[in-house]
Design a protein around this motif. Structure first.
Motif, PDB file in Angstrom:
ATOM      1  N   ARG A  38     -19.563  12.403 -25.861  1.00 39.33           N
ATOM      2  CA  ARG A  38     -20.385  11.949 -24.736  1.00 39.33           C
ATOM      3  C   ARG A  38     -19.695  10.810 -23.991  1.00 39.33           C
ATOM      4  N   PRO A  39     -19.880  10.745 -22.660  1.00 36.80           N
ATOM      5  CA  PRO A  39     -19.185   9.736 -21.848  1.00 36.80           C
ATOM      6  C   PRO A  39     -19.389   8.298 -22.315  1.00 36.80           C
ATOM      7  N   GLY A  40     -20.589   7.922 -22.711  1.00 36.94           N
ATOM      8  CA  GLY A  40     -20.820   6.548 -23.162  1.00 36.94           C
ATOM      9  C   GLY A  40     -20.029   6.211 -24.410  1.00 36.94           C
ATOM     10  N   LEU A  41     -19.994   7.139 -25.352  1.00 38.14           N
ATOM     11  CA  LEU A  41     -19.246   6.932 -26.587  1.00 38.14           C
ATOM     12  C   LEU A  41     -17.749   6.979 -26.332  1.00 38.14           C
ATOM     13  N   SER A  42     -17.306   7.903 -25.487  1.00 42.47           N
ATOM     14  CA  SER A  42     -15.870   7.985 -25.210  1.00 42.47           C
ATOM     15  C   SER A  42     -15.375   6.718 -24.513  1.00 42.47           C
ATOM     16  N   ALA A  43     -16.225   6.084 -23.694  1.00 45.59           N
ATOM     17  CA  ALA A  43     -15.834   4.827 -23.044  1.00 45.59           C
ATOM     18  C   ALA A  43     -15.664   3.719 -24.085  1.00 45.59           C
ATOM     19  N   LEU A  44     -16.539   3.672 -25.081  1.00 50.98           N
ATOM     20  CA  LEU A  44     -16.400   2.673 -26.141  1.00 50.98           C
ATOM     21  C   LEU A  44     -15.127   2.904 -26.954  1.00 50.98           C
ATOM     22  N   ILE A  45     -14.845   4.168 -27.268  1.00 49.25           N
ATOM     23  CA  ILE A  45     -13.635   4.500 -28.022  1.00 49.25           C
ATOM     24  C   ILE A  45     -12.402   4.145 -27.213  1.00 49.25           C
ATOM     25  N   GLU A  46     -12.415   4.508 -25.940  1.00 47.40           N
ATOM     26  CA  GLU A  46     -11.271   4.221 -25.065  1.00 47.40           C
ATOM     27  C   GLU A  46     -11.039   2.716 -24.942  1.00 47.40           C
ATOM     28  N   ALA A  47     -12.113   1.912 -24.951  1.00 47.01           N
ATOM     29  CA  ALA A  47     -11.970   0.453 -24.865  1.00 47.01           C
ATOM     30  C   ALA A  47     -11.281  -0.101 -26.112  1.00 47.01           C
ATOM     31  N   GLU A  48     -11.547   0.493 -27.262  1.00 43.80           N
ATOM     32  CA  GLU A  48     -10.940   0.041 -28.519  1.00 43.80           C
ATOM     33  C   GLU A  48      -9.547   0.625 -28.732  1.00 43.80           C
ATOM     34  N   ALA A  49      -9.297   1.799 -28.176  1.00 38.39           N
ATOM     35  CA  ALA A  49      -8.014   2.483 -28.366  1.00 38.39           C
ATOM     36  C   ALA A  49      -7.539   3.018 -27.017  1.00 38.39           C
ATOM     37  N   PRO A  50      -7.027   2.141 -26.147  1.00 38.70           N
ATOM     38  CA  PRO A  50      -6.583   2.577 -24.823  1.00 38.70           C
ATOM     39  C   PRO A  50      -5.598   3.739 -24.903  1.00 38.70           C
ATOM     40  N   GLY A  51      -5.783   4.709 -24.036  1.00 43.01           N
ATOM     41  CA  GLY A  51      -4.902   5.866 -23.988  1.00 43.01           C
ATOM     42  C   GLY A  51      -5.348   7.010 -24.866  1.00 43.01           C
ATOM     43  N   LEU A  52      -6.386   6.795 -25.659  1.00 44.46           N
ATOM     44  CA  LEU A  52      -6.826   7.841 -26.577  1.00 44.46           C
ATOM     45  C   LEU A  52      -7.235   9.107 -25.837  1.00 44.46           C
ATOM     46  N   GLY A  53      -7.860   8.978 -24.700  1.00 40.39           N
ATOM     47  CA  GLY A  53      -8.281  10.146 -23.937  1.00 40.39           C
ATOM     48  C   GLY A  53      -7.116  11.010 -23.488  1.00 40.39           C
ATOM     49  N   ARG A  54      -5.935  10.420 -23.405  1.00 36.30           N
ATOM     50  CA  ARG A  54      -4.731  11.169 -23.023  1.00 36.30           C
ATOM     51  C   ARG A  54      -3.987  11.674 -24.248  1.00 36.30           C
ATOM     52  N   GLY A  55      -4.491  11.376 -25.441  1.00 35.31           N
ATOM     53  CA  GLY A  55      -3.802  11.757 -26.678  1.00 35.31           C
ATOM     54  C   GLY A  55      -3.036  10.566 -27.227  1.00 35.31           C
ATOM     55  N   ARG A  56      -2.670  10.656 -28.471  1.00 31.80           N
ATOM     56  CA  ARG A  56      -1.938   9.574 -29.125  1.00 31.80           C
ATOM     57  C   ARG A  56      -0.583  10.096 -29.562  1.00 31.80           C
ATOM     58  N   PRO A  57       0.475   9.837 -28.799  1.00 30.42           N
ATOM     59  CA  PRO A  57       1.797  10.348 -29.186  1.00 30.42           C
ATOM     60  C   PRO A  57       2.320   9.736 -30.483  1.00 30.42           C
ATOM     61  N   ASP A  58       1.742   8.608 -30.920  1.00 27.48           N
ATOM     62  CA  ASP A  58       2.219   7.978 -32.155  1.00 27.48           C
ATOM     63  C   ASP A  58       1.638   8.647 -33.400  1.00 27.48           C
ATOM     64  N   LEU A  59       0.672   9.548 -33.226  1.00 27.45           N
ATOM     65  CA  LEU A  59       0.072  10.248 -34.353  1.00 27.45           C
ATOM     66  C   LEU A  59       0.463  11.718 -34.309  1.00 27.45           C
ATOM     67  N   PRO A  60       0.657  12.340 -35.472  1.00 25.53           N
ATOM     68  CA  PRO A  60       0.985  13.774 -35.462  1.00 25.53           C
ATOM     69  C   PRO A  60      -0.195  14.587 -34.946  1.00 25.53           C
ATOM     70  N   HIS A  61       0.097  15.686 -34.308  1.00 27.06           N
ATOM     71  CA  HIS A  61      -0.962  16.558 -33.759  1.00 27.06           C
ATOM     72  C   HIS A  61      -1.189  17.723 -34.670  1.00 27.06           C
TER      73      HIS A  61
END
Length: 61
Positions: A38-61
């Motif tokens: 949900r948008p409200g939750l994703s905004a909180l996650i994005e605030a704590e982990a910037p760039g998460l919505g674009r994926g995390r290249p530092d973590l294996p997929h």
């Protein structure tokens, strides 16, 4: 939140995936695509982990 001073975890075992928030390998049934959060939750996650919505290249997929 994953400790960024530690190396990225190994690739998840078959039937599992990597959580891009905590970095742990979890069963695929326990993971949810970021786009389906949900948008409200994703905004909180994005605030704590910037760039998460674009994926995390530092973590294996």
């Amino acid at each position: 939140m994953r400790d960024e001073t530690q190396p990225a975890p190994a690739a998840p075992p078959p039937g599992a995936g990597c959580c891009h928030v905590c970095g742990r390998a979890l069963p695929a049934t326990e993971l949810q695509p970021f786009l389906s959060v949900r948008p409200g939750l994703s905004a909180l996650i994005e605030a704590e982990a910037p760039g998460l919505g674009r994926g995390r290249p530092d973590l294996p997929h």
